[in-house]
Design a protein around this motif. Structure first.
Motif, PDB file in Angstrom:
ATOM      1  N   LEU A  35       0.930  -1.231  -0.041  1.00 51.10           N
ATOM      2  CA  LEU A  35       0.004  -0.079  -0.014  1.00 51.10           C
ATOM      3  C   LEU A  35       0.998   1.174  -0.176  1.00 51.10           C
ATOM      4  CD1 LEU A  35      -2.826  -1.276   2.624  1.00 51.10           C
ATOM      5  CD2 LEU A  35      -3.216  -0.658  -0.005  1.00 51.10           C
ATOM      6  N   VAL A  36       1.892   1.243   0.893  1.00 49.04           N
ATOM      7  CA  VAL A  36       2.700   2.541   0.990  1.00 49.04           C
ATOM      8  C   VAL A  36       3.639   2.553  -0.498  1.00 49.04           C
ATOM      9  CG1 VAL A  36       5.049   3.153   2.086  1.00 49.04           C
ATOM     10  CG2 VAL A  36       3.009   2.320   3.457  1.00 49.04           C
ATOM     11  N   TRP A  37       3.890   1.480  -1.009  1.00 51.20           N
ATOM     12  CA  TRP A  37       4.885   1.522  -2.315  1.00 51.20           C
ATOM     13  C   TRP A  37       3.849   2.253  -3.285  1.00 51.20           C
ATOM     14  CZ3 TRP A  37       9.896   1.003  -3.170  1.00 51.20           C
ATOM     15  CH2 TRP A  37      10.240   0.875  -4.358  1.00 51.20           C
ATOM     16  N   ARG A  38       2.709   1.649  -3.320  1.00 52.87           N
ATOM     17  CA  ARG A  38       1.871   2.187  -4.551  1.00 52.87           C
ATOM     18  C   ARG A  38       1.260   3.969  -4.434  1.00 52.87           C
ATOM     19  NH1 ARG A  38      -0.736  -3.242  -4.392  1.00 52.87           N
ATOM     20  NH2 ARG A  38      -2.052  -2.372  -2.867  1.00 52.87           N
ATOM     21  N   SER A  39       1.576   4.123  -3.029  1.00 53.81           N
ATOM     22  CA  SER A  39       0.802   5.394  -2.859  1.00 53.81           C
ATOM     23  C   SER A  39       2.281   6.250  -2.944  1.00 53.81           C
ATOM     24  CB  SER A  39       0.286   5.657  -1.401  1.00 53.81           C
ATOM     25  OG  SER A  39       1.537   5.252  -0.339  1.00 53.81           O
ATOM     26  N   LEU A  40       3.280   6.119  -3.344  1.00 53.36           N
ATOM     27  CA  LEU A  40       4.598   7.046  -3.282  1.00 53.36           C
ATOM     28  C   LEU A  40       4.509   7.838  -4.511  1.00 53.36           C
ATOM     29  CD1 LEU A  40       7.104   4.714  -2.114  1.00 53.36           C
ATOM     30  CD2 LEU A  40       6.382   6.568  -0.809  1.00 53.36           C
ATOM     31  N   SER A  41       4.186   9.024  -4.216  1.00 52.72           N
ATOM     32  CA  SER A  41       4.412  10.230  -5.412  1.00 52.72           C
ATOM     33  C   SER A  41       5.758  10.323  -5.834  1.00 52.72           C
ATOM     34  CB  SER A  41       3.762  11.638  -4.851  1.00 52.72           C
ATOM     35  OG  SER A  41       4.359  12.010  -3.883  1.00 52.72           O
ATOM     36  N   GLU A  42       5.903  10.984  -6.887  1.00 57.19           N
ATOM     37  CA  GLU A  42       7.092  11.376  -7.644  1.00 57.19           C
ATOM     38  C   GLU A  42       8.154  12.102  -6.426  1.00 57.19           C
ATOM     39  OE1 GLU A  42       7.993  12.783 -11.316  1.00 57.19           O
ATOM     40  OE2 GLU A  42       6.683  11.144 -12.231  1.00 57.19           O
ATOM     41  N   ALA A  43       7.244  13.129  -5.731  1.00 54.33           N
ATOM     42  CA  ALA A  43       7.911  14.044  -4.897  1.00 54.33           C
ATOM     43  C   ALA A  43       8.139  13.482  -3.457  1.00 54.33           C
ATOM     44  CB  ALA A  43       6.857  15.233  -4.379  1.00 54.33           C
ATOM     45  N   ARG A  44       7.536  12.291  -3.206  1.00 53.02           N
ATOM     46  CA  ARG A  44       8.012  11.553  -1.989  1.00 53.02           C
ATOM     47  C   ARG A  44       9.005  10.381  -2.493  1.00 53.02           C
ATOM     48  NH1 ARG A  44       9.486  11.479   2.571  1.00 53.02           N
ATOM     49  NH2 ARG A  44       9.342   9.622   3.811  1.00 53.02           N
ATOM     50  N   LEU A  45       9.032   9.912  -3.510  1.00 50.58           N
ATOM     51  CA  LEU A  45      10.256   9.150  -4.021  1.00 50.58           C
ATOM     52  C   LEU A  45      11.317  10.016  -3.959  1.00 50.58           C
ATOM     53  CD1 LEU A  45       8.684   7.288  -7.116  1.00 50.58           C
ATOM     54  CD2 LEU A  45       9.469   6.245  -4.841  1.00 50.58           C
ATOM     55  N   LYS A  46      11.356  11.192  -4.425  1.00 48.81           N
ATOM     56  CA  LYS A  46      12.543  12.166  -4.464  1.00 48.81           C
ATOM     57  C   LYS A  46      12.985  12.242  -3.265  1.00 48.81           C
ATOM     58  CE  LYS A  46      14.262  16.236  -7.030  1.00 48.81           C
ATOM     59  NZ  LYS A  46      14.277  16.718  -8.233  1.00 48.81           N
ATOM     60  N   ALA A  47      12.087  12.561  -2.114  1.00 50.03           N
ATOM     61  CA  ALA A  47      12.693  13.050  -0.918  1.00 50.03           C
ATOM     62  C   ALA A  47      13.144  11.500  -0.277  1.00 50.03           C
ATOM     63  CB  ALA A  47      11.502  13.467  -0.253  1.00 50.03           C
ATOM     64  N   THR A  48      12.786  10.455  -0.341  1.00 47.55           N
ATOM     65  CA  THR A  48      13.275   9.334   0.025  1.00 47.55           C
ATOM     66  C   THR A  48      14.716   8.940  -0.395  1.00 47.55           C
ATOM     67  OG1 THR A  48      11.070   8.491   0.124  1.00 47.55           O
ATOM     68  CG2 THR A  48      12.760   6.716   0.032  1.00 47.55           C
ATOM     69  N   MET A  49      14.943   9.491  -1.715  1.00 50.75           N
ATOM     70  CA  MET A  49      16.022   9.234  -2.373  1.00 50.75           C
ATOM     71  C   MET A  49      17.312  10.180  -1.997  1.00 50.75           C
ATOM     72  SD  MET A  49      15.628   7.285  -5.905  1.00 50.75           S
ATOM     73  CE  MET A  49      17.257   7.272  -5.819  1.00 50.75           C
ATOM     74  N   ALA A  50      16.967  11.267  -1.204  1.00 50.40           N
ATOM     75  CA  ALA A  50      17.789  12.196  -0.923  1.00 50.40           C
ATOM     76  C   ALA A  50      18.782  11.659   0.100  1.00 50.40           C
ATOM     77  CB  ALA A  50      17.084  13.341   0.126  1.00 50.40           C
ATOM     78  N   SER A  51      18.661  10.584   0.974  1.00 54.03           N
ATOM     79  CA  SER A  51      19.641  10.028   1.950  1.00 54.03           C
ATOM     80  C   SER A  51      20.817   9.233   0.743  1.00 54.03           C
ATOM     81  CB  SER A  51      19.044   9.053   2.688  1.00 54.03           C
ATOM     82  OG  SER A  51      18.557   7.956   2.145  1.00 54.03           O
ATOM     83  N   ALA A  52      20.637   8.963  -0.564  1.00 51.90           N
ATOM     84  CA  ALA A  52      21.356   8.530  -1.243  1.00 51.90           C
ATOM     85  C   ALA A  52      22.599   9.578  -1.792  1.00 51.90           C
ATOM     86  CB  ALA A  52      20.856   7.970  -2.657  1.00 51.90           C
ATOM     87  N   PHE A  53      22.364  10.959  -1.373  1.00 57.35           N
ATOM     88  CA  PHE A  53      23.213  11.856  -1.901  1.00 57.35           C
ATOM     89  C   PHE A  53      23.694  12.677  -0.781  1.00 57.35           C
ATOM     90  CE2 PHE A  53      20.527  10.736  -5.283  1.00 57.35           C
ATOM     91  CZ  PHE A  53      21.389  10.726  -6.259  1.00 57.35           C
ATOM     92  N   ALA A  54      24.819  13.237  -0.663  1.00 55.75           N
ATOM     93  CA  ALA A  54      25.240  14.387   0.186  1.00 55.75           C
ATOM     94  C   ALA A  54      24.143  15.407   0.287  1.00 55.75           C
ATOM     95  CB  ALA A  54      26.681  14.911  -0.257  1.00 55.75           C
ATOM     96  N   PRO A  55      24.160  15.889   1.645  1.00 61.04           N
ATOM     97  CA  PRO A  55      23.210  16.937   1.829  1.00 61.04           C
ATOM     98  C   PRO A  55      23.517  18.191   0.879  1.00 61.04           C
ATOM     99  CG  PRO A  55      24.060  16.262   3.959  1.00 61.04           C
ATOM    100  CD  PRO A  55      24.883  15.441   2.900  1.00 61.04           C
ATOM    101  N   GLY A  56      22.245  18.675   0.479  1.00 62.50           N
ATOM    102  CA  GLY A  56      22.512  19.687  -0.381  1.00 62.50           C
ATOM    103  C   GLY A  56      22.656  19.568  -2.238  1.00 62.50           C
ATOM    104  N   HIS A  57      22.900  18.187  -2.206  1.00 66.52           N
ATOM    105  CA  HIS A  57      22.955  17.757  -3.736  1.00 66.52           C
ATOM    106  C   HIS A  57      21.545  17.239  -4.171  1.00 66.52           C
ATOM    107  CE1 HIS A  57      24.233  15.356  -7.158  1.00 66.52           C
ATOM    108  NE2 HIS A  57      25.426  15.945  -7.027  1.00 66.52           N
TER     109      HIS A  57
END
Length: 158
Positions: A35-57
């Motif tokens: 349910l959570v996976w199907r509800s992830l918007s592009e904005a939420r996916l982008k926010a979730t992926m932020a930890s894959a990059f240095a802060p500010g990138h």
């Protein structure tokens, strides 16, 4: 010369801090994770992926699009496979058993893997650890020239 190059590879099960985080634990749950996976918007996916990059990138859209095309089963399965592999034998032990020289490249600002875990390579004679200060979990994207220099791309190193 034959050598092994690892870029942003977590050295141990315990080092994978994001995999133990709340978000990934929820995604691993049956039914609720779907349910959570199907509800992830592009904005939420982008926010979730932020930890894959240095802060500010910035998180480039290509990463968001790729994750959006991934199934929850594939995502959870890949994470579980990494955990299983590292539980059986951490990377420093695996590398120590090899004869090849190994270069371990890691972003100092990694938000998914504990940078302190690189200490596990200390006693491994055939491993050299190099960190990139400005990079997070994706140094090949965040600092491509520095990463290429380290691994010898274009410099005739084989």
């Amino acid at each position: 010369m034959t050598r092994l190059i690892l870029v942003n590879a977590p050295p141990s099960y315990a080092s994978r801090t994001a995999a133990r985080g709340r978000n990934e634990r929820i995604l691993a749950l049956p039914v609720i994770g779907d349910l959570v996976w199907r509800s992830l918007s592009e904005a939420r996916l982008k926010a979730t992926m932020a930890s894959a990059f240095a802060p500010g990138h910035d998180v480039d859209d290509v990463f968001v699009e790729d994750l959006g095309r991934t199934t929850r089963a594939a995502f959870v399965g890949a994470s579980a496979a990494i955990d299983d592999y590292l539980r059986r034998r951490p990377l420093p032990q695996r590398i120590g058993a090899l004869t090849q020289e190994t270069l371990v490249v890691f972003g100092e600002r990694d938000g998914r893997v504990d940078p302190a875990s690189l200490d596990g390579y200390g006693p491994v004679a055939n491993a050299t650890v190099v960190t990139i200060p400005e990079a997070g979990h994706t140094p090949i994207w965040e600092a491509p020239e520095r990463t290429a220099d380290l691994i010898g791309v274009g410099a005739g190193v084989r």
